[in-house]
Each structure stands twice: as structure tokens, then as C-alpha cells.
Motif scaffolding. Structure first.
Motif, PDB file in Angstrom:
ATOM      1  N   ASP A 171       4.235  -0.808   3.881  1.00  0.00           N
ATOM      2  CA  ASP A 171       2.773  -0.913   3.917  1.00  0.00           C
ATOM      3  C   ASP A 171       2.281  -2.310   3.580  1.00  0.00           C
ATOM      4  O   ASP A 171       1.084  -2.576   3.662  1.00  0.00           O
ATOM      5  N   TRP A 172       3.207  -3.216   3.186  1.00  0.00           N
ATOM      6  CA  TRP A 172       2.813  -4.542   2.735  1.00  0.00           C
ATOM      7  C   TRP A 172       3.501  -5.610   3.570  1.00  0.00           C
ATOM      8  O   TRP A 172       4.681  -5.501   3.901  1.00  0.00           O
ATOM      9  N   HIS A 173       2.780  -6.641   3.908  1.00  0.00           N
ATOM     10  CA  HIS A 173       3.331  -7.679   4.770  1.00  0.00           C
ATOM     11  C   HIS A 173       3.087  -9.073   4.213  1.00  0.00           C
ATOM     12  O   HIS A 173       3.069 -10.033   4.961  1.00  0.00           O
ATOM     13  N   ASP A 174       2.870  -9.179   2.917  1.00  0.00           N
ATOM     14  CA  ASP A 174       2.653 -10.475   2.288  1.00  0.00           C
ATOM     15  C   ASP A 174       4.003 -11.150   2.077  1.00  0.00           C
ATOM     16  O   ASP A 174       4.855 -10.633   1.341  1.00  0.00           O
ATOM     17  N   PRO A 175       4.261 -12.302   2.732  1.00  0.00           N
ATOM     18  CA  PRO A 175       5.571 -12.964   2.593  1.00  0.00           C
ATOM     19  C   PRO A 175       5.862 -13.437   1.178  1.00  0.00           C
ATOM     20  O   PRO A 175       7.018 -13.716   0.841  1.00  0.00           O
ATOM     21  N   LEU A 176       4.820 -13.554   0.347  1.00  0.00           N
ATOM     22  CA  LEU A 176       5.017 -13.978  -1.040  1.00  0.00           C
ATOM     23  C   LEU A 176       5.367 -12.806  -1.954  1.00  0.00           C
ATOM     24  O   LEU A 176       5.669 -12.996  -3.128  1.00  0.00           O
ATOM     25  N   GLY A 177       5.327 -11.585  -1.397  1.00  0.00           N
ATOM     26  CA  GLY A 177       5.653 -10.412  -2.184  1.00  0.00           C
ATOM     27  C   GLY A 177       4.446  -9.855  -2.929  1.00  0.00           C
ATOM     28  O   GLY A 177       3.371 -10.441  -2.941  1.00  0.00           O
ATOM     29  N   MET A 178       4.655  -8.690  -3.522  1.00  0.00           N
ATOM     30  CA  MET A 178       3.603  -8.023  -4.283  1.00  0.00           C
ATOM     31  C   MET A 178       4.044  -7.853  -5.724  1.00  0.00           C
ATOM     32  O   MET A 178       5.214  -7.596  -5.997  1.00  0.00           O
ATOM     33  N   THR A 179       3.089  -7.938  -6.650  1.00  0.00           N
ATOM     34  CA  THR A 179       3.392  -7.830  -8.076  1.00  0.00           C
ATOM     35  C   THR A 179       3.731  -6.391  -8.444  1.00  0.00           C
ATOM     36  O   THR A 179       2.967  -5.465  -8.154  1.00  0.00           O
ATOM     37  N   ALA A 180       4.886  -6.206  -9.062  1.00  0.00           N
ATOM     38  CA  ALA A 180       5.287  -4.899  -9.568  1.00  0.00           C
ATOM     39  C   ALA A 180       5.100  -4.790 -11.077  1.00  0.00           C
ATOM     40  O   ALA A 180       4.926  -3.696 -11.617  1.00  0.00           O
ATOM     41  N   LEU A 181       5.128  -5.926 -11.786  1.00  0.00           N
ATOM     42  CA  LEU A 181       5.011  -5.935 -13.249  1.00  0.00           C
ATOM     43  C   LEU A 181       4.592  -7.315 -13.718  1.00  0.00           C
ATOM     44  O   LEU A 181       5.062  -8.320 -13.184  1.00  0.00           O
ATOM     45  N   GLU A 182       3.714  -7.356 -14.703  1.00  0.00           N
ATOM     46  CA  GLU A 182       3.375  -8.589 -15.409  1.00  0.00           C
ATOM     47  C   GLU A 182       3.706  -8.399 -16.881  1.00  0.00           C
ATOM     48  O   GLU A 182       3.374  -7.367 -17.471  1.00  0.00           O
ATOM     49  N   ILE A 183       4.369  -9.389 -17.480  1.00  0.00           N
ATOM     50  CA  ILE A 183       4.660  -9.381 -18.915  1.00  0.00           C
ATOM     51  C   ILE A 183       3.920 -10.550 -19.547  1.00  0.00           C
ATOM     52  O   ILE A 183       4.111 -11.698 -19.136  1.00  0.00           O
TER      53      ILE A 183
END
Length: 258
Positions: free
Chosen positions: A216-228
Motif C-alpha cells: 500500500d506504500w510506494h515511498d522510496p524513502l520508506g515509512m516510519t515503523a518506530l521512533e525512539i
């Protein structure tokens, strides 16, 4: 994958005991590698133009594809400027003030933010378990840590690991509100404790549910799964009380769906 006037040195000689066996249902290493970070940093203070201290971050993130669970562990090692100054590192010393004895470890807060646009799980259902739960204090040993995984098929199932900690005279508090979608742990240190004048080492963890489909996602930079996010605080003490402080922070981002 990751995108992103001195006291004696005897103060640091704290007895360390080791738990020989830990009992858990799933070992941390049974989950697949997702991302890690090992970073060693100095943060600069504006007071006397010296450094407050150094800090080492060690993050480890793993997931289970079969059970739709993802977990994170964050280990923080705080080294106070006062100790580093005593070790001969002049950049951590402040001259010209007889009352000033150098920066000490004061505290820290670690957030695991699982509330990301990619994750279709409702925020109130994200956090399945945290470590520690409640609070722990005055520990200088290796302990066994267990975090609830929260599966409907076996709600008592836990994922476990050993955690090496050194926090004499400190308290580690679980301040997580599950409905927020992120875990929060706070370290508070007594100004005259070993953990203030020497090293404070602590580790926290959390497990979240996840539901995403990379198609469902096509951002070549990826999507955030977690922020610490980690907030750190060093202070100076006078007559046994904190008199001033300096804060710094650092963030880490872990991505997926490239």
C-alpha cells in the motif's frame, strides 16, 4: 533496517551479582532482526563551556512475522562530566568556582513511539507490554526481563532477555499510558548516589502489535515503523540537593516498506 573536589574512584566499586537462569516463553533472539543503533555522544553545556557528560545508546528492534508483534530495547549508559573530569579529560571540567563540583547524572526519559501512520492497529491497542513494569530501584546486576506479547491465543506469553543494569541510588519508573501508543520510562537519580557521580546504566523495552501491508506504500524513502526519543538531564548539586541542570535529547527512527 535502520534509516536513519573529586570523590575517590572507590565510589564506582559496587558489588555486582548475576542471576544464573532466566525463565521466559520466547527468547528475544528468536524474533527476526529489524534495526539497531549503537551511538556514543557528548552533549555540550552552556555553563562554564564544559561538557555535561557522555552517553552511549544501544537500541535493538526485532519483529515476529507470524504473530504481528514488534519489540524494542533501549540501553542507555550515562557517564557524568564529573567522572570524566576526574579521569583527566579537561573538557569536562569547570574552573574558577570553588562550589562547583562538576556535572552529575540526574535522570533520563525514554519513549518508544509506536503510534505511526503506517500501523493500522488502533492506538489504544498498540502497546502489549513494557519492561520494567511499575518501578525498580537500587540495582547493580544482570536481571531477567519479560515483556508480555498479548496474543489472543496465549495472552500470558512473554518475550524475554537479560538486562545488565547499574543504577545504585536511582529509580526507574514505568510512566506508560497504553492508550497513548507509546511507552515511557523515567530514570530519577539521587544527587549523592553512585549513579550520579559514576555511571548510570539502564535498559527498557516494549512490545507493540502491528498491522501493515507494504504494497500500500510506494515511498522510496520508506515509512516510519518506530521512533525512539531519549531525553537526558545532568545536574550540579550543593548540600545534597540539585541546584541546576542541563538537558539534551536524541531521536532514532526505524523504517520499513522501501
Amino acid at each position: 533496517m535502520l534509516m536513519n573536589v573529586a570523590e575517590s574512584k572507590d565510589d564506582s566499586e559496587i558489588d555486582v551479582s548475576t542471576d544464573s537462569e532466566f525463565d521466559w516463553d520466547i527468547d528475544w533472539d528468536e524474533w527476526s532482526f529489524f534495526g539497531s543503533t549503537d551511538t556514543y555522544l557528548s552533549f555540550e553545556s552552556n555553563k562554564c563551556a564544559e561538557y555535561t557528560g557522555k552517553v552511549e545508546f544501544t537500541n535493538s528492534v526485532r519483529k515476529s512475522s507470524s504473530d504481528n508483534r514488534i519489540g524494542a530495547r533501549s540501553k542507555v549508559r550515562m557517564e557524568p562530566g564529573r567522572q570524566l573530569c576526574n579521569d583527566g579529560l579537561d573538557d569536562y571540567c569547570c574552573d574558577g568556582n570553588a562550589l562547583y563540583t562538576g556535572w552529575r547524572n540526574k535522570g533520563a526519559t525514554v519513549y518508544h513511539n509506536w503510534d505511526q501512520a503506517l500501523n493500522e492497529i488502533d492506538t489504544s491497542d498498540l502497546i502489549q507490554g513494557t519492561d520494567p513494569e511499575g518501578q525498580i530501584e537500587d540495582i547493580s546486576r544482570t536481571r531477567g526481563a519479560q515483556i508480555g506479547v498479548g496474543l489472543s491465543s496465549n495472552p500470558s506469553l512473554t518475550i524475554g532477555y537479560s538486562s545488565s543494569v547499574s543504577m545504585s541510588g536511582a529509580e526507574l519508573i514505568d510512566a506508560t499510558s497504553k492508550a497513548s501508543g507509546y511507552s515511557e520510562h523515567q530514570l530519577d537519580i539521587d544527587p549523592e548516589a553512585h549513579s550520579a557521580t559514576n555511571n548510570a546504566v539502564f535498559e527498557v523495552g516494549s512490545v507493540s502489535a502491528w498491522d501493515w501491508d507494504c504494497s500500500d506504500w510506494h515511498d522510496p524513502l520508506g515509512m516510519t515503523a518506530l521512533e525512539i526519543d531519549v531525553e537526558l538531564e545532568w545536574g550540579v548539586q550543593l548540600f545534597g540537593n540539585w541546584q541546576g541542570s542541563q538537558s539534551d535529547e536524541h531521536s532514532f527512527t526505524y523504517l520499513t516498506c522501501f
